[in-house]
Design an enzyme around this catalytic site. Sequence first.
Site, PDB file in Angstrom:
ATOM      1  N   LYS A  66       1.791   4.804  19.498  1.00 21.05           N
ATOM      2  CA  LYS A  66       0.936   5.992  19.741  1.00 21.05           C
ATOM      3  C   LYS A  66       1.372   6.777  20.992  1.00 21.05           C
ATOM      4  CE  LYS A  66      -3.092   4.232  17.296  1.00 21.05           C
ATOM      5  NZ  LYS A  66      -2.562   2.911  16.884  1.00 21.05           N
ATOM      6  N   ASP A  83       0.809  -1.230   0.000  1.00 15.48           N
ATOM      7  CA  ASP A  83       0.000   0.000   0.000  1.00 15.48           C
ATOM      8  C   ASP A  83       0.836   1.270   0.000  1.00 15.48           C
ATOM      9  OD1 ASP A  83      -2.216  -1.534   0.131  1.00 15.48           O
ATOM     10  OD2 ASP A  83      -2.633  -1.186   2.254  1.00 15.48           O
ATOM     11  N   ASP A 110       0.570   5.911   2.625  1.00 13.21           N
ATOM     12  CA  ASP A 110      -0.135   4.634   2.580  1.00 13.21           C
ATOM     13  C   ASP A 110      -1.431   4.896   1.808  1.00 13.21           C
ATOM     14  OD1 ASP A 110      -2.006   2.632   3.101  1.00 13.21           O
ATOM     15  OD2 ASP A 110      -1.147   2.173   5.052  1.00 13.21           O
TER      16      ASP A 110
END
Lengths: 446, 364
Positions: free
Chosen positions: B163, B110, B219
Amino acid sequence: MSLQVPMAHRSKGGSTKAVILVGGPSRGTRFRPLSLDVPKPLFEVAGHPIIWHCLAAVAAVGSIQDVNIIGYYDETVFRDFIKDATKEFPNLSSIKYLREYEALGTAGGLYHFRDAILKGRPDRLFVLNADVCCSFPLGEMLKLFDDKDAEAVILGTRVSDDAATNFGCIVSDAHTRRVLHYVEKPESRISNLINCGVYLFATEAIFPSIKSAIKRRTDRPARLVSYPSSDNLETFHPASSGLNDDDDEERKNQVIRLEQDILGDMADSKQFFVYETKDFWRQIKTAGSAVPANALYLQRAWQAGSEELAKPSANLVAPVFIHPTAEIHPTAKLGPNVSIGPRAVIGAGARVKESIVLEDCEIKHDACVLYSIIGWGSRVGAWARVEGTPTPVGSHSTSIVKNGVKVQSITILGKDCGVGDEVRVQNCVCLPYKELKRDVANEVIM
Amino acid sequence: MKGLILVGGFGTRLRPLTLTLPKPLVEFANKPMIVHQIEALVSAGVTDIVLAVNYRPEIMEKFLAEYEEKYNINIEFSVESEPLDTAGPLKLAEKILKKDDTPFFVLNSDVICDYPFKELLEFHRSHGNEGTIVVTKVEEPSKYGVVVHKPNHPSRIDRFVEKPVEFVGNRINAGLYLFNTSVLERIELRPTSIEKETFPAMANDHQLHSFDLDGFWMDVGQPKDFLSGTCLYLSSLTKKGSKDLTPPTESYVHGGNVLIHPSAKIGKNCRIGPNVTIGPDVVIGDGVRLQRSVLLRGSKVKDHAWVKSTIVGWNSTVGRWARLENVTVLGDDVTIGDEIYVNGGSVLPHKSIKANVDVPAIIM
């Protein structure tokens, strides 16, 4: 060239007059933002002022010479229109505007000007509300009037059961067409045959009916001493009478309306009949309702072979009215149901459909205008899209529910508005002198 | 040299386009996505390519046979009978990857960027450890897994923070790797995450380095990012002065970054750009406005239409005065009627749209 096909009517004798009720500036608020710049009766649909369509129908009867326009707009408002109409309809030898000093109600105004109306002793009187759009089948109403030896004939139309309670409802005898019962905006379902706001009265029936309605008001127990009697109503003026300034309630009581105060009684006591039209009928209340009215009058003119309309072609879907001074680029596509006003300019590859473009507007190249009214002198940019939503066929509402919110179905730009290049405006009402530079939807723009 | 491309599943995120073609064959800037990757690998000297897939569409095999011949390379499918996550497919393809001692590339299918394979290989050889991860700098690292380096070392990775709430760095895994074959010893043939299991173990052993990616990275696995990625790719072509772009001197080009296939036809008085790709055999009518959009092979945009942030699928037709915007995606052979407005519509193949789509919706 008139949109109406002249149709001489031979009545059984006696003359007929017509009154067109136009209301006043404080009444047309639902026609904003367009009524901010022009009185509603003079707003043009299908190339002519709304009131012109009423007048053309009256002229087409053939036997009518006298027309009174009653309202409480300023004297000067209809001056030019009457001047032009007198030339255009030579068989109407007298078109006069009668100004109410204040809103007297549809029946109150008639009664106030009864001397002027009854001059020449007419036997019959047409009363037309200027805010309806229909084919005005006045000849058929006259025929029914004569056939039944009627005292009153009302024009009626069928609407959906849901819509009926927003109008005056008529209960009639299906066979004799006699009106048995009349109620204005009933709470419950009574009938789906509704009042179109077009009447034909015997003069000897209507004025006594109004007089007795006024008398009933007066006789009602009231705390007033100086309340006007029917006899002095004509000369009565609140400012110069003994009434106090705070007597607004009484002033309202003085308003006598055909719909609320007269028709119900007539159904009880008079030879009152209904002519049911199968033709189109719409109210012109909100500004958005000018779009269906424009469409219906254009279709009618098209069916009648009117030479006012533009000739169909690959880029012109009839019916379309284009003012002779408008400039249309040959690659622009117009119609159906489009009116283009004086000096409007429609650019290359623009698309206008189901819309009214008023005078001095500019629609730039590749722009798209659908179900909208473009106000006087407004500008729509290149590749812009100004769009309303079509209302269902036969709907009597100009609002729709989108995502649970009620919005105006027709997009309206007031006077001198601007829509930027590539900007999209959907289901909006835009007040005059605004520039729209970003996409907007479902809003009123102040 | 060898390379492995992680293709994975049906590419459901890129529907409705992937209802018609497998994701690797969907054209990005007029070239199937996987061809961008194959060509980059070939130019870095790769001769053996493994496609790790969990389905095996015939159309892809035929298509890739053409490229095997064209570049004189060997392309093999490695089909997972059950999903093996991101590391398992490497083990599954062990035989091919271990055919010699040279390191092998791994790519997420991707990802679109300026693939820096030659520089990556040089860098990998220079540090001599087991693996190198390409990293890219992002503005909001809190949404990603962030790479943290060993103190006082420019490239050796210490750990990964998923994250992060507090700023620990802005370099994230770009989905491109170069490994020595010894890495395969670290992976078992079971569903394994390369990011969560293999990399932390390698970092622990001081065997993992990062390599900074210059230029754009995206992406493009879903339509919104497919459009953004197209903008980045076209901008990079402009920067390089690519001759593939339509010159801005062309009267209809507006704002540059416009890629038009030579077989496409453009009408009069159009305004096209910025950031538009127009595929083979596309027909654009007169007075059409296009911006930030992708028009795939054989599609047609009729006169005076306005198209923005939209992917027009193969053989689809956009009507006159139609207006499409806000990440509208038309599948194969879709018809949008004249004067229709579509706001963020995802339209499945072979549909005909005759009423406005006012709010984003999937049209089945």
